[in-house]
Scaffold this motif. Structure first.
Motif, PDB file in Angstrom:
ATOM      1  N   SER A 115      15.578  31.115  -8.856  1.00  0.00           N
ATOM      2  CA  SER A 115      14.895  32.472 -10.042  1.00  0.00           C
ATOM      3  C   SER A 115      13.974  33.351  -9.426  1.00  0.00           C
ATOM      4  CB  SER A 115      14.210  31.133 -10.807  1.00  0.00           C
ATOM      5  OG  SER A 115      13.813  31.610 -11.760  1.00  0.00           O
ATOM      6  N   ILE A 116      14.419  34.282  -9.777  1.00  0.00           N
ATOM      7  CA  ILE A 116      13.358  35.537  -9.588  1.00  0.00           C
ATOM      8  C   ILE A 116      13.570  36.004 -11.029  1.00  0.00           C
ATOM      9  CG2 ILE A 116      13.987  37.387  -8.387  1.00  0.00           C
ATOM     10  CD1 ILE A 116      16.499  36.826  -6.622  1.00  0.00           C
ATOM     11  N   THR A 117      12.117  36.319 -10.627  1.00  0.00           N
ATOM     12  CA  THR A 117      11.504  37.321 -11.586  1.00  0.00           C
ATOM     13  C   THR A 117      10.486  38.091 -11.500  1.00  0.00           C
ATOM     14  OG1 THR A 117       9.382  34.810 -12.077  1.00  0.00           O
ATOM     15  CG2 THR A 117      11.081  34.776 -13.972  1.00  0.00           C
ATOM     16  N   LYS A 118       9.868  38.936 -12.255  1.00  0.00           N
ATOM     17  CA  LYS A 118       8.602  39.761 -11.312  1.00  0.00           C
ATOM     18  C   LYS A 118       7.725  39.462 -11.294  1.00  0.00           C
ATOM     19  CE  LYS A 118       6.131  44.182 -13.167  1.00  0.00           C
ATOM     20  NZ  LYS A 118       5.959  44.409 -14.568  1.00  0.00           N
ATOM     21  N   ASN A 119       7.475  38.116 -10.649  1.00  0.00           N
ATOM     22  CA  ASN A 119       6.262  37.549 -10.106  1.00  0.00           C
ATOM     23  C   ASN A 119       6.601  36.523  -8.991  1.00  0.00           C
ATOM     24  OD1 ASN A 119       3.849  39.212 -11.866  1.00  0.00           O
ATOM     25  ND2 ASN A 119       4.499  37.127 -13.489  1.00  0.00           N
ATOM     26  N   THR A 120       7.825  35.388  -8.952  1.00  0.00           N
ATOM     27  CA  THR A 120       7.930  35.026  -7.978  1.00  0.00           C
ATOM     28  C   THR A 120       9.242  34.499  -8.477  1.00  0.00           C
ATOM     29  OG1 THR A 120       8.407  33.137 -10.069  1.00  0.00           O
ATOM     30  CG2 THR A 120       6.036  33.183  -9.536  1.00  0.00           C
ATOM     31  N   ILE A 121       9.642  34.429  -6.350  1.00  0.00           N
ATOM     32  CA  ILE A 121      10.523  33.848  -6.253  1.00  0.00           C
ATOM     33  C   ILE A 121      10.848  32.609  -6.288  1.00  0.00           C
ATOM     34  CG2 ILE A 121      12.931  33.590  -4.065  1.00  0.00           C
ATOM     35  CD1 ILE A 121      11.639  35.933  -3.127  1.00  0.00           C
ATOM     36  N   LEU A 122      11.741  31.284  -6.532  1.00  0.00           N
ATOM     37  CA  LEU A 122      11.370  29.684  -6.404  1.00  0.00           C
ATOM     38  C   LEU A 122      13.033  29.386  -6.006  1.00  0.00           C
ATOM     39  CD1 LEU A 122       9.671  28.233  -7.818  1.00  0.00           C
ATOM     40  CD2 LEU A 122      10.840  27.853  -9.696  1.00  0.00           C
ATOM     41  N   TRP A 123      13.128  28.661  -4.997  1.00  0.00           N
ATOM     42  CA  TRP A 123      14.143  28.261  -5.084  1.00  0.00           C
ATOM     43  C   TRP A 123      13.957  26.509  -5.084  1.00  0.00           C
ATOM     44  CZ3 TRP A 123      17.373  30.912  -1.972  1.00  0.00           C
ATOM     45  CH2 TRP A 123      17.436  32.080  -1.472  1.00  0.00           C
ATOM     46  N   THR A 124      14.671  25.712  -5.432  1.00  0.00           N
ATOM     47  CA  THR A 124      14.267  24.509  -6.612  1.00  0.00           C
ATOM     48  C   THR A 124      15.664  23.825  -5.947  1.00  0.00           C
ATOM     49  OG1 THR A 124      13.190  25.893  -8.139  1.00  0.00           O
ATOM     50  CG2 THR A 124      14.296  23.114  -8.595  1.00  0.00           C
ATOM     51  N   ASN A 125      15.754  22.259  -5.563  1.00  0.00           N
ATOM     52  CA  ASN A 125      16.595  21.979  -5.281  1.00  0.00           C
ATOM     53  C   ASN A 125      17.679  21.063  -6.422  1.00  0.00           C
ATOM     54  OD1 ASN A 125      17.715  18.794  -4.721  1.00  0.00           O
ATOM     55  ND2 ASN A 125      16.885  19.058  -2.801  1.00  0.00           N
ATOM     56  N   VAL A 126      18.634  21.320  -6.232  1.00  0.00           N
ATOM     57  CA  VAL A 126      19.696  21.278  -6.955  1.00  0.00           C
ATOM     58  C   VAL A 126      19.884  19.525  -7.685  1.00  0.00           C
ATOM     59  CG1 VAL A 126      21.448  23.013  -6.819  1.00  0.00           C
ATOM     60  CG2 VAL A 126      21.885  20.662  -5.674  1.00  0.00           C
ATOM     61  N   CYS A 127      19.004  18.751  -7.487  1.00  0.00           N
ATOM     62  CA  CYS A 127      18.815  17.510  -7.962  1.00  0.00           C
ATOM     63  C   CYS A 127      18.275  16.840  -8.044  1.00  0.00           C
ATOM     64  CB  CYS A 127      20.032  16.523  -6.547  1.00  0.00           C
ATOM     65  SG  CYS A 127      21.027  16.629  -6.518  1.00  0.00           S
ATOM     66  N   ASP A 128      16.555  18.041  -8.087  1.00  0.00           N
ATOM     67  CA  ASP A 128      15.331  17.310  -8.008  1.00  0.00           C
ATOM     68  C   ASP A 128      14.501  18.673  -8.662  1.00  0.00           C
ATOM     69  OD1 ASP A 128      13.242  16.334  -8.616  1.00  0.00           O
ATOM     70  OD2 ASP A 128      13.243  15.798  -5.940  1.00  0.00           O
ATOM     71  N   ASP A 129      14.834  19.620  -9.511  1.00  0.00           N
ATOM     72  CA  ASP A 129      14.035  19.867  -9.892  1.00  0.00           C
ATOM     73  C   ASP A 129      12.605  19.880 -10.242  1.00  0.00           C
ATOM     74  OD1 ASP A 129      13.211  18.051 -12.455  1.00  0.00           O
ATOM     75  OD2 ASP A 129      13.351  19.773 -13.672  1.00  0.00           O
ATOM     76  N   LYS A 130      11.578  18.670  -9.834  1.00  0.00           N
ATOM     77  CA  LYS A 130      10.275  19.148  -8.825  1.00  0.00           C
ATOM     78  C   LYS A 130      10.020  19.738  -7.438  1.00  0.00           C
ATOM     79  CE  LYS A 130       8.934  15.871 -12.662  1.00  0.00           C
ATOM     80  NZ  LYS A 130       8.869  14.739 -12.730  1.00  0.00           N
ATOM     81  N   ASP A 131      11.247  19.816  -6.709  1.00  0.00           N
ATOM     82  CA  ASP A 131      11.924  20.051  -5.472  1.00  0.00           C
ATOM     83  C   ASP A 131      12.064  21.906  -5.338  1.00  0.00           C
ATOM     84  OD1 ASP A 131      11.482  20.323  -2.995  1.00  0.00           O
ATOM     85  OD2 ASP A 131      13.522  19.133  -2.461  1.00  0.00           O
ATOM     86  N   THR A 132      10.714  22.362  -5.310  1.00  0.00           N
ATOM     87  CA  THR A 132      10.043  23.426  -5.482  1.00  0.00           C
ATOM     88  C   THR A 132       9.833  24.002  -3.811  1.00  0.00           C
ATOM     89  OG1 THR A 132       8.759  23.638  -6.494  1.00  0.00           O
ATOM     90  CG2 THR A 132      10.730  23.760  -7.732  1.00  0.00           C
ATOM     91  N   PHE A 133      10.059  25.265  -3.882  1.00  0.00           N
ATOM     92  CA  PHE A 133       9.729  26.005  -2.767  1.00  0.00           C
ATOM     93  C   PHE A 133       9.081  27.869  -3.845  1.00  0.00           C
ATOM     94  CE2 PHE A 133       9.281  29.674   0.871  1.00  0.00           C
ATOM     95  CZ  PHE A 133       8.166  29.531   1.208  1.00  0.00           C
ATOM     96  N   GLU A 134       7.768  27.459  -3.668  1.00  0.00           N
ATOM     97  CA  GLU A 134       7.750  29.152  -4.238  1.00  0.00           C
ATOM     98  C   GLU A 134       7.010  30.305  -3.635  1.00  0.00           C
ATOM     99  OE1 GLU A 134       3.876  29.784  -7.600  1.00  0.00           O
ATOM    100  OE2 GLU A 134       5.862  28.834  -8.579  1.00  0.00           O
ATOM    101  N   ILE A 135       7.748  31.411  -3.862  1.00  0.00           N
ATOM    102  CA  ILE A 135       7.170  33.052  -3.332  1.00  0.00           C
ATOM    103  C   ILE A 135       6.724  33.623  -4.381  1.00  0.00           C
ATOM    104  CG2 ILE A 135       7.223  34.320  -1.265  1.00  0.00           C
ATOM    105  CD1 ILE A 135      10.215  32.806  -0.545  1.00  0.00           C
ATOM    106  N   ARG A 136       5.597  34.332  -4.090  1.00  0.00           N
ATOM    107  CA  ARG A 136       4.671  34.732  -5.045  1.00  0.00           C
ATOM    108  C   ARG A 136       4.439  36.414  -4.321  1.00  0.00           C
ATOM    109  NH1 ARG A 136       2.603  33.467  -9.446  1.00  0.00           N
ATOM    110  NH2 ARG A 136       2.795  31.223 -10.351  1.00  0.00           N
ATOM    111  N   ASP A 137       4.395  37.018  -3.009  1.00  0.00           N
ATOM    112  CA  ASP A 137       3.391  38.093  -2.717  1.00  0.00           C
ATOM    113  C   ASP A 137       4.439  38.381  -1.631  1.00  0.00           C
ATOM    114  OD1 ASP A 137       2.228  40.221  -1.185  1.00  0.00           O
ATOM    115  OD2 ASP A 137       2.002  38.052   0.754  1.00  0.00           O
ATOM    116  N   PHE A 138       5.304  39.023  -2.656  1.00  0.00           N
ATOM    117  CA  PHE A 138       6.926  40.079  -2.379  1.00  0.00           C
ATOM    118  C   PHE A 138       6.558  41.642  -3.227  1.00  0.00           C
ATOM    119  CE2 PHE A 138       7.944  37.317  -5.890  1.00  0.00           C
ATOM    120  CZ  PHE A 138       9.065  38.848  -6.623  1.00  0.00           C
ATOM    121  N   SER A 139       7.446  42.627  -2.715  1.00  0.00           N
ATOM    122  CA  SER A 139       7.361  43.821  -3.734  1.00  0.00           C
ATOM    123  C   SER A 139       9.370  43.749  -3.715  1.00  0.00           C
ATOM    124  CB  SER A 139       7.184  44.670  -2.565  1.00  0.00           C
ATOM    125  OG  SER A 139       8.440  45.215  -1.080  1.00  0.00           O
ATOM    126  N   PHE A 140       9.289  44.614  -4.728  1.00  0.00           N
ATOM    127  CA  PHE A 140      11.270  44.503  -4.610  1.00  0.00           C
ATOM    128  C   PHE A 140      11.481  45.771  -5.339  1.00  0.00           C
ATOM    129  CE2 PHE A 140       9.202  43.158  -7.964  1.00  0.00           C
ATOM    130  CZ  PHE A 140       9.921  43.984  -9.910  1.00  0.00           C
TER     131      PHE A 140
END
Length: 186
Positions: free
Chosen positions: A95-120
């Motif tokens: 999931s890519i929005t203006k503020n975050t890049i979010l990687w989420t396990n397809v079987c567990d939506d609570k298992d995530t890795f978030e990136i906030r510091d980026f430019s695009f």
């Protein structure tokens, strides 16, 4: 004779009003305006717009796999990967929005890795996201929609989250070829 004199007077008046020196002054002023105005007002707006908007369809990307490279039908060429969704359950959605890049396990939506510091930035059919460690290039390779994700730079180590090379939108996923998970819980 009166008409000839009037016509001649009009022509002389028109010629007298159009002196070459007046035209040159107008051209110089016009050319100066043309050269400075677009650079100062239109140039930055285009860059700001491309930098300020991440395409909305990138907010819900789900992994797919290349199933049949010879197929001309995009919905049969790509499809749901069996092992990552059914067996090992280690694929990640994106999931890519203006503020975050979010990687989420397809079987567990609570298992995530978030990136906030980026430019695009957007370059045609590519969205390029940059962090200090990596560059993520999301390219729309088919209108179906199919996206290819390439990660450059330091290796991205995600626990229990494997990044697929290809993604599609959650909305378009049912159109792609599916594998039945059978007895698996995926």
């Amino acid at each position: 004779m009166k008409n000839v004199i009037i016509s001649l007077s009009v022509v002389i008046t028109l010629l007298a009003s159009c002196s070459p020196s007046t035209e040159k002054k107008v051209d110089k002023v016009a050319s100066t305006d043309v050269q400075t105005t677009p650079v100062s007002t239109f140039g930055p707006e285009k860059n700001d717009k491309s930098k300020s908007e991440i395409p909305g369809e990138l907010s819900e990307l789900v992994p797919i796999d290349l199933l049949n490279s010879k197929s001309t039908n995009v919905y049969e060429k790509y499809g749901i990967e069996f092992s990552g969704n059914c067996y090992s359950c280690d694929l990640t959605s994106l999931s890519i929005t203006k503020n975050t890049i979010l990687w989420t396990n397809v079987c567990d939506d609570k298992d995530t890795f978030e990136i906030r510091d980026f430019s695009f930035s957007n370059e045609g059919n590519k969205t390029i996201l940059k962090t200090p460690e990596r560059t993520y290039i999301v390219t729309q390779i088919d209108k179906a929609p199919v996206y290819e994700v390439v990660v450059e730079g330091q290796k991205l180590e995600l626990s229990n989250k494997r990044i697929s090379r290809y993604f599609t939108t959650k909305k378009a996923l049912p159109l792609f070829k599916e594998h039945d998970c059978g007895d698996f819980e995926g």
